[in-house]
Motif scaffolding. Structure first.
Motif, mmCIF file in Angstrom:
data_model
loop_
_atom_site.group_PDB
_atom_site.id
_atom_site.type_symbol
_atom_site.label_atom_id
_atom_site.label_comp_id
_atom_site.label_asym_id
_atom_site.label_seq_id
_atom_site.Cartn_x
_atom_site.Cartn_y
_atom_site.Cartn_z
ATOM 1 N N LYS A 46 5.453 -0.335 9.907
ATOM 2 C CA LYS A 46 5.394 -0.773 11.302
ATOM 3 C C LYS A 46 5.063 0.401 12.215
ATOM 4 O O LYS A 46 4.249 0.281 13.141
ATOM 5 C CB LYS A 46 6.727 -1.394 11.705
ATOM 6 N N GLU A 47 5.699 1.542 11.953
ATOM 7 C CA GLU A 47 5.471 2.720 12.786
ATOM 8 C C GLU A 47 4.037 3.230 12.653
ATOM 9 O O GLU A 47 3.484 3.808 13.596
ATOM 10 C CB GLU A 47 6.472 3.809 12.414
ATOM 11 N N ASN A 48 3.433 2.995 11.490
ATOM 12 C CA ASN A 48 2.057 3.430 11.259
ATOM 13 C C ASN A 48 1.045 2.315 11.492
ATOM 14 O O ASN A 48 -0.141 2.477 11.204
ATOM 15 C CB ASN A 48 1.921 3.981 9.840
ATOM 16 N N LYS A 49 1.510 1.171 11.993
ATOM 17 C CA LYS A 49 0.665 0.034 12.375
ATOM 18 C C LYS A 49 -0.167 -0.478 11.191
ATOM 19 O O LYS A 49 -1.367 -0.705 11.308
ATOM 20 C CB LYS A 49 -0.232 0.409 13.558
ATOM 21 N N ILE A 50 0.505 -0.654 10.051
ATOM 22 C CA ILE A 50 -0.118 -1.237 8.860
ATOM 23 C C ILE A 50 0.375 -2.673 8.742
ATOM 24 O O ILE A 50 1.547 -2.915 8.410
ATOM 25 C CB ILE A 50 0.262 -0.447 7.583
ATOM 26 N N PRO A 51 -0.457 -3.684 9.028
ATOM 27 C CA PRO A 51 0.010 -5.072 8.990
ATOM 28 C C PRO A 51 0.520 -5.490 7.610
ATOM 29 O O PRO A 51 1.611 -6.048 7.484
ATOM 30 C CB PRO A 51 -1.230 -5.881 9.385
ATOM 31 N N ASN A 52 -0.273 -5.212 6.580
ATOM 32 C CA ASN A 52 0.123 -5.559 5.213
ATOM 33 C C ASN A 52 -0.198 -4.425 4.261
ATOM 34 O O ASN A 52 -1.266 -3.809 4.339
ATOM 35 C CB ASN A 52 -0.583 -6.817 4.724
ATOM 36 N N LEU A 53 0.733 -4.157 3.372
ATOM 37 C CA LEU A 53 0.530 -3.191 2.299
ATOM 38 C C LEU A 53 0.852 -3.872 0.982
ATOM 39 O O LEU A 53 1.943 -4.404 0.808
ATOM 40 C CB LEU A 53 1.442 -1.974 2.477
ATOM 41 N N GLY A 54 -0.115 -3.862 0.083
ATOM 42 C CA GLY A 54 0.129 -4.357 -1.269
ATOM 43 C C GLY A 54 0.266 -3.176 -2.212
ATOM 44 O O GLY A 54 -0.611 -2.305 -2.230
ATOM 45 N N LEU A 55 1.346 -3.135 -2.981
ATOM 46 C CA LEU A 55 1.585 -2.036 -3.910
ATOM 47 C C LEU A 55 1.714 -2.557 -5.330
ATOM 48 O O LEU A 55 2.509 -3.466 -5.601
ATOM 49 C CB LEU A 55 2.877 -1.290 -3.556
#
Length: 356
Positions: A46-55
């Protein structure tokens, strides 16, 4: 409106963003990939403004974790089977199609492709007869990345094939055309038969069709949070726009690191550097190769389009790997932290090679 196909390399992404990430006081402590720290990772995103991260986390040759973070739509958590456009992570899949056919004796990596296909733009150039699958998979075609970026919009050689490295999506489209001409079926069908069905990649496709679950698609966003239009490709592109999930693509990577669908000979050729690119790294057959020391290597590829930043790094010897999928132009800013956090010294070596 024509989609702009970007080509920001892993090198450029790391170089531009490493200082920002390294100095980010909001970055979580080490080992952020553990299940216990999912909450901290969500906050970091959220702080880095990444809507979705898939790992996708691969350990000991098995998929240890496949998770998607963030909200797919406002108020709706992204499911772990969220479907991502993975941009140029398409290329390793197309490469494996050709390598699988070569393993079965149905395709020759060094046969001139003019036997099956010649692009009309270069039909009168004798250098077209030098093009082979090996040259294409190692990015030595002499083509620009995309013809539409050239002044006249036509495909042309910028140097003799097989003499230099230059990343090219056009090369993979050339290979698609040759494969389709020889086998009389579209790449979407060839890929389904050779890769997706055997590996049970039920949510992976080169094309948007009646089986595409639009409710699970991750929208792409620009740096200001504005949505891009979803790409709905009706015919396959050998270089771009594959749709897949974290789990599906991770299982593909496990098959790559194990060489499970290739002959031993082709598997070894895949991992062998065909040409030096820069900073002590190489391109093999469809994969970038990072020497890690003591004969150990990492295989990698990145993807970058509007609203897409994606990367994987796998280490065949240790059977470890990491898949990172994001749906924003800003996604590359998480690469360095995640690579080092999970892959440790091997991740650091990959980053260091890029930072030279």
């Amino acid at each position: 409106m024509k989609k702009i196909i970007l080509t920001i390399s892993f090198c450029t992404s790391i170089s531009m963003l490493s200082a920002q990430v390294g100095s980010n006081t909001n970055a979580p402590s080490k080992h952020i990939l553990t299940i216990e720290n999912d909450k901290a990772l969500e906050q970091w995103l959220k702080e880095n403004k990444i809507p979705n991260l898939g790992l996708g986390i691969i350990k000991n040759g098995k998929l240890e974790k496949a998770k998607v973070y963030g909200e797919l739509r406002k108020g709706i958590p992204a499911p772990n089977n969220t479907i991502f456009n993975v941009a140029s992570l398409t290329k390793p899949v197309t490469a494996m199609v050709a390598l699988k056919l070569a393993s079965e004796g149905k395709w020759d990596l060094d046969e001139p492709l003019y036997h099956y296909w010649t692009d009309p733009d270069i039909a009168d150039d004798p250098r077209s007869q030098k093009l082979t699958t090996r040259i294409i998979l190692s990015h030595q075609t002499g083509f620009p990345n995309w013809r539409f970026s050239t002044p006249d919009g036509k495909l042309a050689f910028q140097f003799d094939p097989g003499t230099q490295y230059q990343y090219s999506g056009e090369g993979f489209e050339y290979l698609r055309n040759a494969l389709e001409k020889k086998f009389g079926k579209p790449l979407s069908q060839i890929g389904e038969e050779l890769i997706f069905e055997p590996l049970k990649m039920k949510d992976t496709s080169y094309i948007w069709d009646q089986n595409t679950d639009a409710s699970r698609i991750a929208n792409g966003y620009d740096k200001n949070g504005k949505k891009y239009e979803i790409v709905k490709r009706r015919t396959a592109n050998g270089a771009d726009d594959l749709m897949t999930t974290v789990s599906d693509y991770s299982h593909f990577l496990i098959s790559v690191m194990n060489g499970s669908i290739l002959s031993e000979k082709i598997f070894e050729e895949m991992k062998t550097g065909q040409i030096a690119t820069q900073k002590g790294k190489y391109f093999g057959l469809g994969f970038e190769i990072y020497p890690l020391g003591d004969g150990n290597i990492a295989l990698s590829h990145g993807g970058s389009d509007e609203g897409v930043q994606a990367l994987f790094v796998i280490v065949p010897k240790t059977k470890q790997g990491l898949l990172i999928l994001t749906n924003t132009d800003e996604g590359a800013k998480v690469y360095e932290k995640l690579l080092i956090d999970y892959l440790g010294e091997d991740g650091r070596k990959v980053v260091d090679i890029e930072m030279k």
